[in-house]
Design a protein around this motif. Structure first.
Motif, PDB file in Angstrom:
ATOM      1  N   VAL D 118      43.449  22.596  43.746  1.00 32.30           N
ATOM      2  CA  VAL D 118      42.247  21.832  44.063  1.00 32.30           C
ATOM      3  C   VAL D 118      42.611  20.367  43.880  1.00 32.30           C
ATOM      4  O   VAL D 118      42.857  19.907  42.768  1.00 32.30           O
ATOM      5  N   THR D 119      42.671  19.638  45.001  1.00 35.15           N
ATOM      6  CA  THR D 119      43.190  18.277  44.943  1.00 35.15           C
ATOM      7  C   THR D 119      42.105  17.230  44.744  1.00 35.15           C
ATOM      8  O   THR D 119      42.372  16.163  44.205  1.00 35.15           O
ATOM      9  N   LEU D 120      40.885  17.527  45.162  1.00 35.47           N
ATOM     10  CA  LEU D 120      39.801  16.563  44.959  1.00 35.47           C
ATOM     11  C   LEU D 120      38.461  17.218  45.222  1.00 35.47           C
ATOM     12  O   LEU D 120      38.362  18.222  45.919  1.00 35.47           O
ATOM     13  N   VAL D 121      37.439  16.612  44.639  1.00 35.05           N
ATOM     14  CA  VAL D 121      36.056  17.004  44.919  1.00 35.05           C
ATOM     15  C   VAL D 121      35.322  15.759  45.381  1.00 35.05           C
ATOM     16  O   VAL D 121      35.455  14.682  44.773  1.00 35.05           O
ATOM     17  N   ALA D 122      34.577  15.882  46.458  1.00 31.93           N
ATOM     18  CA  ALA D 122      33.737  14.774  46.914  1.00 31.93           C
ATOM     19  C   ALA D 122      32.291  15.244  46.964  1.00 31.93           C
ATOM     20  O   ALA D 122      32.019  16.413  47.244  1.00 31.93           O
ATOM     21  N   SER D 123      31.381  14.316  46.684  1.00 34.55           N
ATOM     22  CA  SER D 123      29.967  14.675  46.662  1.00 34.55           C
ATOM     23  C   SER D 123      29.127  13.509  47.134  1.00 34.55           C
ATOM     24  O   SER D 123      29.502  12.345  46.965  1.00 34.55           O
ATOM     25  N   ASN D 124      27.974  13.785  47.715  1.00 33.85           N
ATOM     26  CA  ASN D 124      27.043  12.722  48.080  1.00 33.85           C
ATOM     27  C   ASN D 124      26.137  12.328  46.909  1.00 33.85           C
ATOM     28  O   ASN D 124      25.272  11.487  47.057  1.00 33.85           O
ATOM     29  N   HIS D 125      26.352  12.949  45.753  1.00 35.57           N
ATOM     30  CA  HIS D 125      25.601  12.618  44.549  1.00 35.57           C
ATOM     31  C   HIS D 125      26.572  12.424  43.387  1.00 35.57           C
ATOM     32  O   HIS D 125      27.628  13.052  43.369  1.00 35.57           O
ATOM     33  N   PRO D 126      26.190  11.638  42.397  1.00 38.60           N
ATOM     34  CA  PRO D 126      27.109  11.413  41.272  1.00 38.60           C
ATOM     35  C   PRO D 126      26.993  12.458  40.158  1.00 38.60           C
ATOM     36  O   PRO D 126      27.813  12.468  39.246  1.00 38.60           O
ATOM     37  N   VAL D 127      26.005  13.362  40.220  1.00 36.83           N
ATOM     38  CA  VAL D 127      25.679  14.181  39.037  1.00 36.83           C
ATOM     39  C   VAL D 127      26.794  15.102  38.564  1.00 36.83           C
ATOM     40  O   VAL D 127      26.840  15.461  37.394  1.00 36.83           O
ATOM     41  N   LEU D 128      27.692  15.479  39.435  1.00 32.97           N
ATOM     42  CA  LEU D 128      28.711  16.453  39.041  1.00 32.97           C
ATOM     43  C   LEU D 128      30.016  15.800  38.596  1.00 32.97           C
ATOM     44  O   LEU D 128      31.012  16.479  38.371  1.00 32.97           O
ATOM     45  N   ARG D 129      30.018  14.470  38.478  1.00 28.40           N
ATOM     46  CA  ARG D 129      31.245  13.749  38.156  1.00 28.40           C
ATOM     47  C   ARG D 129      31.898  14.267  36.867  1.00 28.40           C
ATOM     48  O   ARG D 129      33.079  14.638  36.855  1.00 28.40           O
ATOM     49  N   ASP D 130      31.147  14.343  35.781  1.00 30.78           N
ATOM     50  CA  ASP D 130      31.740  14.739  34.500  1.00 30.78           C
ATOM     51  C   ASP D 130      32.251  16.175  34.541  1.00 30.78           C
ATOM     52  O   ASP D 130      33.301  16.493  33.981  1.00 30.78           O
ATOM     53  N   THR D 131      31.487  17.011  35.194  1.00 27.05           N
ATOM     54  CA  THR D 131      31.902  18.407  35.322  1.00 27.05           C
ATOM     55  C   THR D 131      33.271  18.487  35.991  1.00 27.05           C
ATOM     56  O   THR D 131      34.169  19.204  35.525  1.00 27.05           O
ATOM     57  N   VAL D 132      33.429  17.760  37.066  1.00 28.55           N
ATOM     58  CA  VAL D 132      34.669  17.827  37.847  1.00 28.55           C
ATOM     59  C   VAL D 132      35.833  17.198  37.086  1.00 28.55           C
ATOM     60  O   VAL D 132      36.918  17.791  36.980  1.00 28.55           O
ATOM     61  N   THR D 133      35.611  16.002  36.555  1.00 33.25           N
ATOM     62  CA  THR D 133      36.721  15.329  35.868  1.00 33.25           C
ATOM     63  C   THR D 133      37.116  16.088  34.606  1.00 33.25           C
ATOM     64  O   THR D 133      38.271  16.019  34.176  1.00 33.25           O
ATOM     65  N   GLY D 134      36.170  16.831  34.011  1.00 34.26           N
ATOM     66  CA  GLY D 134      36.492  17.682  32.867  1.00 34.26           C
ATOM     67  C   GLY D 134      37.544  18.733  33.200  1.00 34.26           C
ATOM     68  O   GLY D 134      38.242  19.235  32.309  1.00 34.26           O
ATOM     69  N   PHE D 135      37.669  19.088  34.459  1.00 35.57           N
ATOM     70  CA  PHE D 135      38.712  20.024  34.903  1.00 35.57           C
ATOM     71  C   PHE D 135      40.001  19.282  35.288  1.00 35.57           C
ATOM     72  O   PHE D 135      40.944  19.901  35.772  1.00 35.57           O
ATOM     73  N   GLY D 136      39.999  17.953  35.133  1.00 38.43           N
ATOM     74  CA  GLY D 136      41.180  17.178  35.498  1.00 38.43           C
ATOM     75  C   GLY D 136      41.335  16.978  37.000  1.00 38.43           C
ATOM     76  O   GLY D 136      42.434  16.722  37.488  1.00 38.43           O
ATOM     77  N   VAL D 137      40.229  17.064  37.711  1.00 37.17           N
ATOM     78  CA  VAL D 137      40.278  16.930  39.173  1.00 37.17           C
ATOM     79  C   VAL D 137      39.583  15.634  39.564  1.00 37.17           C
ATOM     80  O   VAL D 137      38.512  15.312  39.026  1.00 37.17           O
TER      81      VAL D 137
END
Lengths: 283, 283, 283, 283
Positions: D118-137
């Motif tokens: 999983v190389t990146l996650v993109a979203s139209n909202h900021p709410v999931l930022r911490d969740t995603v970066t917590g996985f190192g992505v």
């Protein structure tokens, strides 16, 4: 006008008039029944079980429990309890190395799917520390050395006593003694693969593969001291084929295990599980 | 001492005290509740539904219904009915050429799995005559000519009127008019493939195959005049893969259809189905 | 131009080039592969299994088997057989008193769902005679007296020998000896409830109810002399709850048993089942 | 002696001899077939599909692709590709606010269940930022303003182009244009509730509840520009009852959605999905 939501759980020897008495008692105190489910184990002479959820004005709650004891519970010889839907249960989770059941519970808890508080996680291994603290939950390592099992169990019991209303064994790979269960004094839910009694002991998935089973599954149950397996709460299965390697079976098994355990914990927290002999009624 | 088993089905605007009133009414007449299930559509201001099964001494049944009407039903504004578990429902089955749903029902009926009497089978084709009479059930051919649909429907309605408490459309491939439903005056249960509204009209299985669906299924529902699809009673699915030919899909579909229809009929005959708006509650 | 459809089933020690050799052999004789499926038990040094279905002109079939033996099977050390899709298998069914599996098979056979001929039904009880003869199938009563089991088995073996390619035990409640299996010399498929080894012996459904299981199921397997349970062909389950009586569990069990047995028989008749050690590969 | 594991995916007009030619080609280059599966859409004149997984010594790989093109692919008119099992696919995930599908994928990826990066996650909202970066992505917020959709889509396409081999829409609530699909040039997998076409638009779960459906589900499919719904990869369902609130339906739906999406992504990453017209073959 705000109302409180309460649950009343009852079991007693079956006899005519129990529902009438309970429903009338609640109605006369201004309660409004939202849900009521009952079960009678035999057409006559059996055991009676009831769960009802009702709303009641806060100012009408005073003395409710005492009045129920005197007016209803004693005459009918009931075992009973009231439970407040807002006072969510405190859950302690025990895990070892495998994270699938643990993470699924923590994740559902964070999403608000479990009407519960996860108050702590304890493990005999340190590997899951970061995972747990990442959810903001305290993590306690309680190593279990083969020559000091009793001491470890004592440490664990001290840690848990009074801190939780439910203990969940999320693939905790240590056997707990009857003394431990007595000391912690709260219900304990466990999950195991569903081959039992077919493949007890080590390597159940490898042996299931060698046997060529077409389904694998999982069973969630209450832990009891007297029995090898306590009362079954929930079971489910998933299909496999000869193409699945042992590693694939383990992964499929993990998916069933976490689903089944999550359902069992959710139902317990909603006071939907009643024990009858060695069975569990799901209301 | 023999007892009768009765069922009471109730719906009414929700208000506090209904369960207490019903349970007390039954208790005071010496009835003993075996099962009680209820549903409230909304936390407040909704609709209330109740089904209870109870035993009662035969000599206490006199006037039960009248007393209930006066004492309970009228004050609460209920719709209600009592049903005697021993008076099994009379079922008429309509079929066309396909035999899978028909034979499954007849076979369950012969095994004693359906608490019902199958009183007759009618079909617009003669092909199933021997199958039906082999079960000892009268078979009536009522051909439907394109230029004489109304006459055929009239013949059918005359045949059925007063002879059955339930009509089951076991893959009956003719559309029934609102007038017909009114004339026969009993509930009608139908079974259709579950692709609707996805693949209406002819050849649904072929089109499902072309679409590459991974599940096929079936839906049993009550037939209504006003709506394309009446209230859903039961649904189920079965997995398919790209290897399944259209013929295989049809066969898999037949297996789901007969299973789903049998469940719907069994629940109806046990008075377990209550209609609420366009929904069916399964108690 | 008409073509014949044949199947080739192969097992051998795994080695590179088997598929190439088989596919080339068929291609050079003008055959056209319709389906080809293979399985290798281990990444290297395992066992190789292949099933292919192909069409071939009738005039190209002469000598096919002999040529395959010499050119392919011997060099690779294969076990193998060709099977003609048009030569459907002859099935003998053994039953006792319960009719659910028997009737389901007869009914699927009459509908053309089983690519097979049901040539006879034998039973140790007379009760199913009319049911069987109603399908136009010969019924043989072979009583089994406790003091004359060997004689009864001998009678049964004489009746079956040479008359069938497959024996299906459709809830046949007698144990068959290794000697019987050897004498009849064809595969035998059995169905049992899926609690084994959990609830062996009498009353499994009652004991399952007392244990509070949430799933009941069924297992179809090949019968072997050496093992308590032969290789598993298919398994499935159905949900139950505490509300289900033992009678309901028996009925639900009957539904799963007939479904699972029908699938196993269908797959066997389509030559889709290969045995590997004590496992069954479903191709 | 180390070996490489490769996969070969082929489609072509059906004709005799394809399997023989492919298998022989691989055998002559010292490859050893581990898995081979094929499908022919029609008995004759259809389309042929093949997937095979084989091992080969690294030094024999040189020129493999060119030789295959000349010797096999061109004469048979094939579309084809080789894929190296060790070169895992790079996945970009698009999400909005809902986290259930996203977290399930990230969690399976961290457990090693997905043969992918999983190389990146993109979203139209900021709410999931911490969740995603917590996985190192890495997490990229790409807001989509109603008056600047094209610009947002362009930003997104620039971000993704060349960075991934697969895009997964994990409940990404924005419609993607045909131009976007063309620009990113990689397959896109989406998940939606399985009521379509029954309940398009807003509030599908509420409308499903009002309709009284007994099953809810989810469908994973490839995204295409030309069609409302692209080819279906996988579907599954879960049972509901009249007791389930809309909130419960949404939660049950989330469980099915994440399970179905995870299977679809896993199969895609293992090169098990072949497209045929508007269908997906799962090999």
């Amino acid at each position: 006008m705000s109302v409180d939501t309460l649950r009343l759980i009852v079991s007693s020897p079956d006899q005519p008039g129990i529902i009438a008495a309970v429903a009338r008692f609640l109605h006369l105190r201004g309660a409004s029944i939202v849900e009521l489910d009952q079960y009678t184990s035999e057409p006559s002479g059996g055991q009676f079980y009831l769960r009802t959820e009702f709303t009641i004005a806060p100012e009408r709650r005073a003395g409710l429990s005492d009045q129920f004891a005197t007016a209803i519970a004693e005459p009918f010889g009931m075992r009973w309890r009231f439970s407040d839907a807002r006072q969510v249960k405190r859950i302690a989770i025990l895990a070892s190395r495998a994270d699938h059941c643990l993470v699924d519970l923590l994740w559902r808890w964070r999403r608000g799917e479990l009407a519960a508080d996860v108050t702590l996680v304890a493990s005999n291994h340190p590997v899951l520390r970061d995972t747990v603290t990442g959810f903001g939950v305290p993590f306690h390592e309680v190593p279990v050395r083969p020559d000091a099992r009793d001491a470890a169990e004592g440490t664990l019991a001290d840690l848990l006593a009074g801190q939780c209303d439910l203990i969940v064994l999320a693939r905790y790979m240590q056997i707990l003694s009857g003394g431990f269960l007595e000391k912690v004094g709260v219900p304990v839910i466990n999950i195991h693969h569903s081959f039992l009694p077919a493949f007890p002991g080590a390597g159940p998935y490898e042996r299931a593969r060698q046997r060529g089973v077409k389904l694998i599954g999982a069973t969630a149950h209450y832990v009891t001291a007297a029995l090898d397996e306590g009362p079954i709460i929930e079971q489910d299965v998933i299909r496999t084929s000869h193409r699945d390697t042992t590693a694939t079976l383990v992964r499929l098994g993990a998916d069933v295990e976490r689903t089944v355990l999550a359902r069992a914990v959710e139902w317990h927290c909603a006071d939907r599980l009643l024990q009858y002999d060695n069975r569990v009624l799901v209301f």
